[in-house]
Design a protein around this motif. Sequence first.
Motif, PDB file in Angstrom:
ATOM      1  N   THR A 117      54.757  56.075  31.958  1.00  0.00           N
ATOM      2  CA  THR A 117      55.283  56.097  30.597  1.00  0.00           C
ATOM      3  C   THR A 117      54.473  55.163  29.711  1.00  0.00           C
ATOM      4  OG1 THR A 117      57.517  56.468  31.475  1.00  0.00           O
ATOM      5  CG2 THR A 117      57.358  55.701  29.195  1.00  0.00           C
ATOM      6  N   LEU A 118      54.225  55.616  28.489  1.00  0.00           N
ATOM      7  CA  LEU A 118      53.606  54.746  27.493  1.00  0.00           C
ATOM      8  C   LEU A 118      54.732  54.104  26.696  1.00  0.00           C
ATOM      9  CD1 LEU A 118      52.268  53.983  24.633  1.00  0.00           C
ATOM     10  CD2 LEU A 118      50.732  53.964  26.583  1.00  0.00           C
ATOM     11  N   VAL A 119      54.746  52.794  26.641  1.00  0.00           N
ATOM     12  CA  VAL A 119      55.796  52.041  25.964  1.00  0.00           C
ATOM     13  C   VAL A 119      55.219  51.360  24.729  1.00  0.00           C
ATOM     14  CG1 VAL A 119      57.471  50.167  26.167  1.00  0.00           C
ATOM     15  CG2 VAL A 119      56.970  51.613  28.155  1.00  0.00           C
ATOM     16  N   VAL A 120      55.941  51.457  23.622  1.00  0.00           N
ATOM     17  CA  VAL A 120      55.613  50.685  22.427  1.00  0.00           C
ATOM     18  C   VAL A 120      56.764  49.734  22.141  1.00  0.00           C
ATOM     19  CG1 VAL A 120      55.378  50.795  19.907  1.00  0.00           C
ATOM     20  CG2 VAL A 120      54.021  52.310  21.341  1.00  0.00           C
ATOM     21  N   ASP A 121      56.419  48.473  21.974  1.00  0.00           N
ATOM     22  CA  ASP A 121      57.392  47.441  21.625  1.00  0.00           C
ATOM     23  C   ASP A 121      57.568  47.473  20.104  1.00  0.00           C
ATOM     24  OD1 ASP A 121      58.388  44.850  20.751  1.00  0.00           O
ATOM     25  OD2 ASP A 121      58.126  44.188  22.819  1.00  0.00           O
ATOM     26  N   GLN A 122      58.720  47.972  19.644  1.00  0.00           N
ATOM     27  CA  GLN A 122      58.906  48.165  18.209  1.00  0.00           C
ATOM     28  C   GLN A 122      58.944  46.860  17.408  1.00  0.00           C
ATOM     29  OE1 GLN A 122      62.402  50.441  17.073  1.00  0.00           O
ATOM     30  NE2 GLN A 122      61.325  51.271  15.295  1.00  0.00           N
ATOM     31  N   PRO A 123      59.639  45.827  17.845  1.00  0.00           N
ATOM     32  CA  PRO A 123      59.595  44.571  17.080  1.00  0.00           C
ATOM     33  C   PRO A 123      58.175  44.009  16.963  1.00  0.00           C
ATOM     34  CG  PRO A 123      61.456  44.549  18.571  1.00  0.00           C
ATOM     35  CD  PRO A 123      60.648  45.751  18.931  1.00  0.00           C
ATOM     36  N   ALA A 168      51.368  45.354  21.759  1.00  0.00           N
ATOM     37  CA  ALA A 168      52.592  46.102  21.484  1.00  0.00           C
ATOM     38  C   ALA A 168      52.642  47.438  22.207  1.00  0.00           C
ATOM     39  CB  ALA A 168      52.746  46.323  19.979  1.00  0.00           C
ATOM     40  N   CYS A 169      51.686  47.715  23.087  1.00  0.00           N
ATOM     41  CA  CYS A 169      51.742  48.955  23.860  1.00  0.00           C
ATOM     42  C   CYS A 169      51.356  48.676  25.307  1.00  0.00           C
ATOM     43  CB  CYS A 169      50.834  50.028  23.249  1.00  0.00           C
ATOM     44  SG  CYS A 169      49.074  49.655  23.243  1.00  0.00           S
ATOM     45  N   PHE A 170      52.067  49.333  26.212  1.00  0.00           N
ATOM     46  CA  PHE A 170      51.844  49.146  27.643  1.00  0.00           C
ATOM     47  C   PHE A 170      52.036  50.480  28.364  1.00  0.00           C
ATOM     48  CE2 PHE A 170      53.557  45.151  25.990  1.00  0.00           C
ATOM     49  CZ  PHE A 170      52.584  44.250  26.408  1.00  0.00           C
ATOM     50  N   ILE A 171      51.339  50.634  29.472  1.00  0.00           N
ATOM     51  CA  ILE A 171      51.620  51.718  30.403  1.00  0.00           C
ATOM     52  C   ILE A 171      52.550  51.162  31.468  1.00  0.00           C
ATOM     53  CG2 ILE A 171      50.659  53.279  32.132  1.00  0.00           C
ATOM     54  CD1 ILE A 171      48.017  53.152  30.509  1.00  0.00           C
ATOM     55  N   ALA A 172      53.627  51.863  31.721  1.00  0.00           N
ATOM     56  CA  ALA A 172      54.571  51.478  32.768  1.00  0.00           C
ATOM     57  C   ALA A 172      54.599  52.584  33.811  1.00  0.00           C
ATOM     58  CB  ALA A 172      55.971  51.282  32.179  1.00  0.00           C
ATOM     59  N   THR A 173      54.483  52.213  35.068  1.00  0.00           N
ATOM     60  CA  THR A 173      54.504  53.222  36.121  1.00  0.00           C
ATOM     61  C   THR A 173      55.218  52.688  37.362  1.00  0.00           C
ATOM     62  OG1 THR A 173      53.142  54.848  37.291  1.00  0.00           O
ATOM     63  CG2 THR A 173      52.271  52.616  37.169  1.00  0.00           C
ATOM     64  N   PRO A 174      55.987  53.532  38.037  1.00  0.00           N
ATOM     65  CA  PRO A 174      56.729  53.058  39.225  1.00  0.00           C
ATOM     66  C   PRO A 174      55.833  52.889  40.442  1.00  0.00           C
ATOM     67  CG  PRO A 174      57.214  55.371  38.798  1.00  0.00           C
ATOM     68  CD  PRO A 174      56.382  54.904  37.653  1.00  0.00           C
ATOM     69  N   VAL A 175      56.229  51.972  41.280  1.00  0.00           N
ATOM     70  CA  VAL A 175      55.589  51.775  42.578  1.00  0.00           C
ATOM     71  C   VAL A 175      56.178  52.788  43.550  1.00  0.00           C
ATOM     72  CG1 VAL A 175      55.249  50.167  44.495  1.00  0.00           C
ATOM     73  CG2 VAL A 175      55.195  49.333  42.129  1.00  0.00           C
ATOM     74  N   LEU A 226      42.486  54.183  31.490  1.00  0.00           N
ATOM     75  CA  LEU A 226      41.658  53.215  30.774  1.00  0.00           C
ATOM     76  C   LEU A 226      42.559  52.034  30.415  1.00  0.00           C
ATOM     77  CD1 LEU A 226      38.728  52.926  29.757  1.00  0.00           C
ATOM     78  CD2 LEU A 226      39.514  53.840  27.555  1.00  0.00           C
ATOM     79  N   ALA A 227      42.891  51.253  31.442  1.00  0.00           N
ATOM     80  CA  ALA A 227      43.885  50.185  31.281  1.00  0.00           C
ATOM     81  C   ALA A 227      43.740  49.199  32.427  1.00  0.00           C
ATOM     82  CB  ALA A 227      45.297  50.777  31.267  1.00  0.00           C
ATOM     83  N   ASP A 228      44.251  47.978  32.236  1.00  0.00           N
ATOM     84  CA  ASP A 228      44.205  46.934  33.252  1.00  0.00           C
ATOM     85  C   ASP A 228      45.621  46.433  33.535  1.00  0.00           C
ATOM     86  OD1 ASP A 228      41.450  47.107  33.280  1.00  0.00           O
ATOM     87  OD2 ASP A 228      41.173  45.469  31.853  1.00  0.00           O
ATOM     88  N   PRO A 229      45.971  46.209  34.811  1.00  0.00           N
ATOM     89  CA  PRO A 229      47.302  45.693  35.133  1.00  0.00           C
ATOM     90  C   PRO A 229      47.535  44.312  34.519  1.00  0.00           C
ATOM     91  CG  PRO A 229      46.207  46.543  37.103  1.00  0.00           C
ATOM     92  CD  PRO A 229      45.176  46.474  36.025  1.00  0.00           C
ATOM     93  N   VAL A 230      48.759  44.104  34.034  1.00  0.00           N
ATOM     94  CA  VAL A 230      49.118  42.802  33.470  1.00  0.00           C
ATOM     95  C   VAL A 230      50.357  42.200  34.125  1.00  0.00           C
ATOM     96  CG1 VAL A 230      48.012  43.123  31.229  1.00  0.00           C
ATOM     97  CG2 VAL A 230      50.349  43.953  31.568  1.00  0.00           C
ATOM     98  N   PHE A 241      53.038  47.202  35.185  1.00  0.00           N
ATOM     99  CA  PHE A 241      52.689  47.365  33.774  1.00  0.00           C
ATOM    100  C   PHE A 241      51.199  47.121  33.569  1.00  0.00           C
ATOM    101  CE2 PHE A 241      57.144  46.175  34.006  1.00  0.00           C
ATOM    102  CZ  PHE A 241      57.719  47.201  33.280  1.00  0.00           C
ATOM    103  N   LEU A 242      50.597  48.014  32.803  1.00  0.00           N
ATOM    104  CA  LEU A 242      49.180  47.919  32.488  1.00  0.00           C
ATOM    105  C   LEU A 242      49.008  47.882  30.977  1.00  0.00           C
ATOM    106  CD1 LEU A 242      49.654  50.378  34.840  1.00  0.00           C
ATOM    107  CD2 LEU A 242      47.217  49.898  35.128  1.00  0.00           C
ATOM    108  N   ARG A 243      47.942  47.258  30.551  1.00  0.00           N
ATOM    109  CA  ARG A 243      47.655  47.198  29.119  1.00  0.00           C
ATOM    110  C   ARG A 243      46.478  48.122  28.817  1.00  0.00           C
ATOM    111  NH1 ARG A 243      46.253  41.693  25.765  1.00  0.00           N
ATOM    112  NH2 ARG A 243      46.092  42.656  23.691  1.00  0.00           N
ATOM    113  N   PRO A 244      46.677  49.132  27.978  1.00  0.00           N
ATOM    114  CA  PRO A 244      45.565  50.027  27.638  1.00  0.00           C
ATOM    115  C   PRO A 244      44.415  49.269  26.996  1.00  0.00           C
ATOM    116  CG  PRO A 244      47.660  50.921  26.887  1.00  0.00           C
ATOM    117  CD  PRO A 244      47.922  49.509  27.312  1.00  0.00           C
ATOM    118  N   ARG A 245      43.203  49.698  27.289  1.00  0.00           N
ATOM    119  CA  ARG A 245      42.040  49.083  26.643  1.00  0.00           C
ATOM    120  C   ARG A 245      41.847  49.621  25.238  1.00  0.00           C
ATOM    121  NH1 ARG A 245      38.073  50.076  31.690  1.00  0.00           N
ATOM    122  NH2 ARG A 245      39.414  49.123  33.271  1.00  0.00           N
ATOM    123  N   GLN A 246      42.311  50.833  24.984  1.00  0.00           N
ATOM    124  CA  GLN A 246      42.279  51.398  23.644  1.00  0.00           C
ATOM    125  C   GLN A 246      43.545  52.213  23.456  1.00  0.00           C
ATOM    126  OE1 GLN A 246      38.663  53.855  23.994  1.00  0.00           O
ATOM    127  NE2 GLN A 246      39.958  55.647  24.013  1.00  0.00           N
TER     128      GLN A 246
END
Length: 427
Positions: free
Chosen positions: A53-59, A307-314, A353-357, A392-397
């Motif tokens: 899932t792509l997550v956007v933190d609205q605040p 403000a955006c992250f990729i979330a994926t289950p283990v 295109l993302a790195d784990p955080v 959770f991963l942080r997209p590079r773009q």
Amino acid sequence: MAQLKRRHFVAGAAALGLGAAVALRPSDRGGAHDAYFGALQRALQSSGPALPTLVVDQPRLLANLDRIAKTTQSGLALRVVVKSLPSLNLIEHALRAWRTEKVMTFNAPQLLALARARPSVQVLLGKPLPASTAQWVLAQLAGAPFNASRQIEWLIDTPARAAQYRELARATGVPLRLNVELDVGLHRGGIERDTDLAALLKIIQSEPLLSWSGFMGYDPHIVAIPDLPGAREQAASHARAAYARHFANAQALLGTRAREALTLNTAGSLTYHLHDGKQVPNEVSVGSAAVKPLDFERPSTQALMAACFIATPVLKTMEAFRLPVGVEWISRASAAWDVNQARALAIHGGHWLADPVSPPGVTPSGLYGASSNQQVLVASGATSVKPDDWVFLRPRQSEAVLLQFGDIAVFDGQRITERWPVFAASA
């Protein structure tokens, strides 16, 4: 005595070598989710099926939009870069926060989607499209509330491209506004020589259905080149001078035009802060900075938040990281050297295109190889993770990555409150 000294020297050297090796050995980076990612994990676990899932933190998004607006110099309008925020909801947030109707689109599908959904937008193309693509767009928008003749500025980069658009205007009878791409130092195309600008503007001037609407000079190289003494200032000075020279030449060739009546676009998410509103450009384009992917983690964006992250289950955890049979000894040796390769886990999907955080210390295995199905990540024993937990991963773009997961999950700091559709995948 000499032999004793030699033995002491060899022993000392060996000790120094061992000490250096120990100093180089990776330390344990493992750990558990912090409070932020712990809350995000709980929100996802209670919001629906466990899928990448792509997550956007609205605040955080709203805070970034407000910060960008406040740090943009007076006299400069903001233009929303659609490819970097490829969701109507994201774009609406930016348009509202920046009090603008100006957008920049980079392909025909997104242009059409936006024109149909919000007919009031003023569109500047961010790259030159083939005339056949422009003709298709015009046909699609015929009879729509959106007026393509008044609300689209087509980007052209050569006299040859201008001639193609002249033929398009003649064939369709549709007036076209043409904005000229300038090479202000990036060297990725655009007008650089005065003679080419003169030839291009002459073509526009000779056809009543064409009009010159301004310039676009993209300048990300100013912050991308190595920070050698004087290099970036030289690049910035050159960009300002080139833009000013081309503007003066256009004024001389076509007659004086009021600056505020033209679209004189520049910048991007990493350079908008460099423009003071006192030079020729009268607007800056911004997109990615609103969600701040990893490639935009720079000194100039320190005040903005990711403000955006990729979330994926283990899906699976393995108490020992093991390479396939035949080369298992390599993984044992790697784990003996680096405690952060002691364990392994397989996630749902991967190779983005993302790195784990988070959790801390989780990284892709360079030995196992990438997979878009079940990517293997490695971690230390101190990393607290089990099946059905989330990574959770942080997209590079943002521009391509945000299109890969379906609807965006909107996080308010505690819950997933809604899902925002994204545009169809397009280049």
